[in-house]
Design an enzyme around this catalytic site. Structure first.
Site, PDB file in Angstrom:
ATOM      1  N   GLY A 127       0.827  -1.202   0.000  1.00  0.00           N
ATOM      2  CA  GLY A 127       0.000   0.000   0.000  1.00  0.00           C
ATOM      3  C   GLY A 127       0.857   1.246   0.000  1.00  0.00           C
ATOM      4  N   GLY A 129       3.679   1.466   1.998  1.00  0.00           N
ATOM      5  CA  GLY A 129       5.063   1.118   2.308  1.00  0.00           C
ATOM      6  C   GLY A 129       5.524   1.569   3.679  1.00  0.00           C
ATOM      7  N   THR A 207      -3.691  -3.847   9.192  1.00  0.00           N
ATOM      8  CA  THR A 207      -2.797  -3.798  10.351  1.00  0.00           C
ATOM      9  C   THR A 207      -3.488  -3.408  11.651  1.00  0.00           C
ATOM     10  OG1 THR A 207      -2.206  -1.500   9.871  1.00  0.00           O
ATOM     11  CG2 THR A 207      -0.823  -3.211   8.892  1.00  0.00           C
ATOM     12  N   PHE A 261      -4.233 -13.645   4.463  1.00  0.00           N
ATOM     13  CA  PHE A 261      -5.437 -14.405   4.127  1.00  0.00           C
ATOM     14  C   PHE A 261      -6.042 -13.986   2.791  1.00  0.00           C
ATOM     15  CE2 PHE A 261      -6.391 -14.732   8.956  1.00  0.00           C
ATOM     16  CZ  PHE A 261      -5.473 -15.768   9.072  1.00  0.00           C
ATOM     17  N   TYR A 447       3.871   4.036  24.270  1.00  0.00           N
ATOM     18  CA  TYR A 447       4.654   4.171  23.039  1.00  0.00           C
ATOM     19  C   TYR A 447       6.056   4.636  23.431  1.00  0.00           C
ATOM     20  CZ  TYR A 447       5.458   5.458  18.105  1.00  0.00           C
ATOM     21  OH  TYR A 447       5.913   5.546  16.813  1.00  0.00           O
TER      22      TYR A 447
END
Length: 526
Positions: A127, A129, A207, A261, A447
């Protein structure tokens, strides 16, 4: 995207004098830099795609939409993790897909998958990258060749339902293009991860992405109302209603499936009208624990900020939250929190008032809107700094996780200690920064940003540190990834995440939809 760095070269961020001083004094990095090849100096492994297979695939997509030149292959040789970028700096032979295909529609994708299954060719969907977990590694394995399936031509707004507030978007649309098309009709998706400027709608879904406005609009998987996916076994069209009791939600098999998938081609998402107004306010807390308790009070009360996040003392000290002024200290002591509110004037006013009352009651001091506006202005720019740090001889990377509120202190301590110890063992002190990036009634995402000096083999140096941090996450009961996905980097910990039976389920789905195993091998599934 640049072949060896993040994003647009015109937006590159040279190191400021403040950052150079920090690198020298804290980490012993003199900034003399490291040798890097130019694109012309990179040596790629020769394409393994036979002339017969080139002809066969060209007959499907057209000659102009199949390329085997080194420039096209290099641009799709991986994602944008520190490991990816360090590999791009290798003067030796580098791996890359053997060809790049640009299909026009689902029919061409279906035919490509049939051809590749019949001819033992692996397929890696591509997509924007922006993967930072090895999700785009061109793993050939036992296949004859591996091709990159670039979805950029699937870039339409297929439908917009202004009554239901839903839009069907092509998987190849970038974040800005999706917002532009929706904005022309008065709507917004409101999904703004740090990869927003380059990542795609299909990538967001594949994702399980989470954007910086998730407190207000939810994660991307919360926004998805339906999707279409092409698999070697056929096409799936999922999601008939806002909610359903018709068995397990099969959309969730593909949201987070990372192209293993099937190929997501369209995503139907929840949208909202462009907000009338936005209000910002920044806050200072005396320490991270006090700030975390304040954020928990806000989200558990449900006062409704669109954005709420908290930097720890170290991240506040180097001003990482306002990416355009990193290294230039602007707030002395404490922890910086950012809030933003979007909606109608009345809605924003009420939510802001209730939130600020809670934050003040929990020890916060208002800093006005300046730092929050500065964060919003530079929120997509931090990855550019990493490029300059790597070139200067620093090791810089991010990683994220999530856990329950009661476990946040233990998780933060364990990951910080694991990174610090592993990098010390490699011969360098480490600067470990942390912020709460996403909040939920029951927990939050942490994070981490890590900066150290490159020592020895920096690829192995970071792999060792990342493994130590990942082991620490598993040990304290946190997730191995909150929004960066699994890819190949987190795959060794997936069995810890989902257990033996969970692995069996993923393998069974893979065997059913992709019996030849051609789709993005080496990712997600142990």
């Amino acid at each position: 995207m640049q072949w060896n760095a993040w994003g647009d070269p015109a937006a590159a961020k040279p190191l400021s004098s403040g950052i150079r001083t920090l690198l020298d004094q804290a980490l012993g990095i003199d900034g003399t830099g490291v040798d890097e090849p130019t694109a012309d100096q990179v040596r790629l492994r020769p394409s393994a795609l036979s002339q017969g297979d080139r002809d066969g695939l060209s007959a499907i997509v057209g000659t102009a939409n199949l390329t085997v030149d080194d420039r096209s292959r290099l641009l799709r040789a991986g994602g944008k993790s520190t490991l990816d970028l360090l590999r791009r700096r290798d003067f030796g032979v580098q791996d890359a897909p053997d060809a790049v295909l640009l299909p026009a529609d689902e029919a061409e994708i279906a035919t490509i998958l049939t051809y590749c299954a019949d001819h033992s060719i692996a397929v890696v969907p591509f997509g924007g990258g922006t993967s930072v977990v090895g999700g785009l590694d061109p793993v050939r394995g036992d296949f004859k060749a591996v091709v990159s399936l670039d979805l950029r031509r699937l870039n339409e707004l297929h439908n917009l339902d202004e009554v239901s507030w839903e839009a069907e978007l092509g998987a190849g649309l970038s974040g800005p293009d999706a917002e532009r098309l929706l904005g022309e009709r008065g709507f917004s998706l409101g999904h703004f991860p740090q990869s927003y400027l380059f990542a795609t709608i299909g990538g967001f879904a594949a994702t399980r992405s989470s954007g910086q406005d998730s407190a207000g609009y939810g994660r991307f998987n919360d926004m998805v109302r339906g999707l279409r996916a092409v698999t070697p076994a056929g096409i799936l069209d999922l999601g008939r209603a806002p909610e359903s009791a018709a068995g397990p939600d099969l959309r969730q098999l593909f949201i987070g499936s990372e192209g293993t998938f099937g190929i997501i081609t369209r995503v139907r998402v929840r949208i909202h009208p462009i907000p009338e107004t936005t209000r910002y306010e920044a806050w200072s807390f005396p320490d991270f624990a006090t700030g975390a308790d304040a954020l928990r009070a806000v989200i558990q009360t449900g006062t409704g900020p669109t954005v709420i996040r908290l930097s720890d003392e170290a991240e506040t000290g180097v001003n990482l939250a306002t990416a355009d002024n990193i290294g230039e200290q602007q707030i002395t002591g404490g922890c910086l929190a950012i809030t933003a509110f979007e909606g109608t004037e009345a809605h924003v006013e009420s939510r802001h008032a209730e939130t600020r009352a809670l934050l003040a009651a929990h020890g916060g001091t208002s800093l006005g809107d300046g730092p929050a506006r500065a964060w919003e202005h530079g929120r997509f720019n931090a990855p550019y700094l990493r490029d300059s740090l790597l070139s200067a001889g620093a090791l810089c990377e991010t990683l994220e996780t999530a856990t329950n509120w009661s476990n946040v202190p233990a998780l933060k301590s364990a990951v910080t200690e694991a990174l610090t110890r592993a990098l010390a063992d490699s011969g360098t002190p480490a600067l470990v920064l942390c912020h709460i990036s996403h909040v939920y009634p029951t927990g939050a995402s942490l994070y981490f940003t890590v900066v150290a000096a490159q020592r020895g083999n920096p690829i192995e140096q970071w792999r060792t540190a990342k493994a130590a941090a990942s082991d620490a996450m598993v040990r304290v009961g946190a997730t191995i990834t909150h929004h960066h996905a699994v890819g190949s980097d987190h795959r060794p910990w997936m069995r810890d995440e989902i257990g033996d039976v969970g692995v069996q389920i993923l393998r069974a789905v893979k065997a059913s939809l992709d019996p030849a195993g051609i789709l993005n091998p080496g990712k997600l599934i142990p």
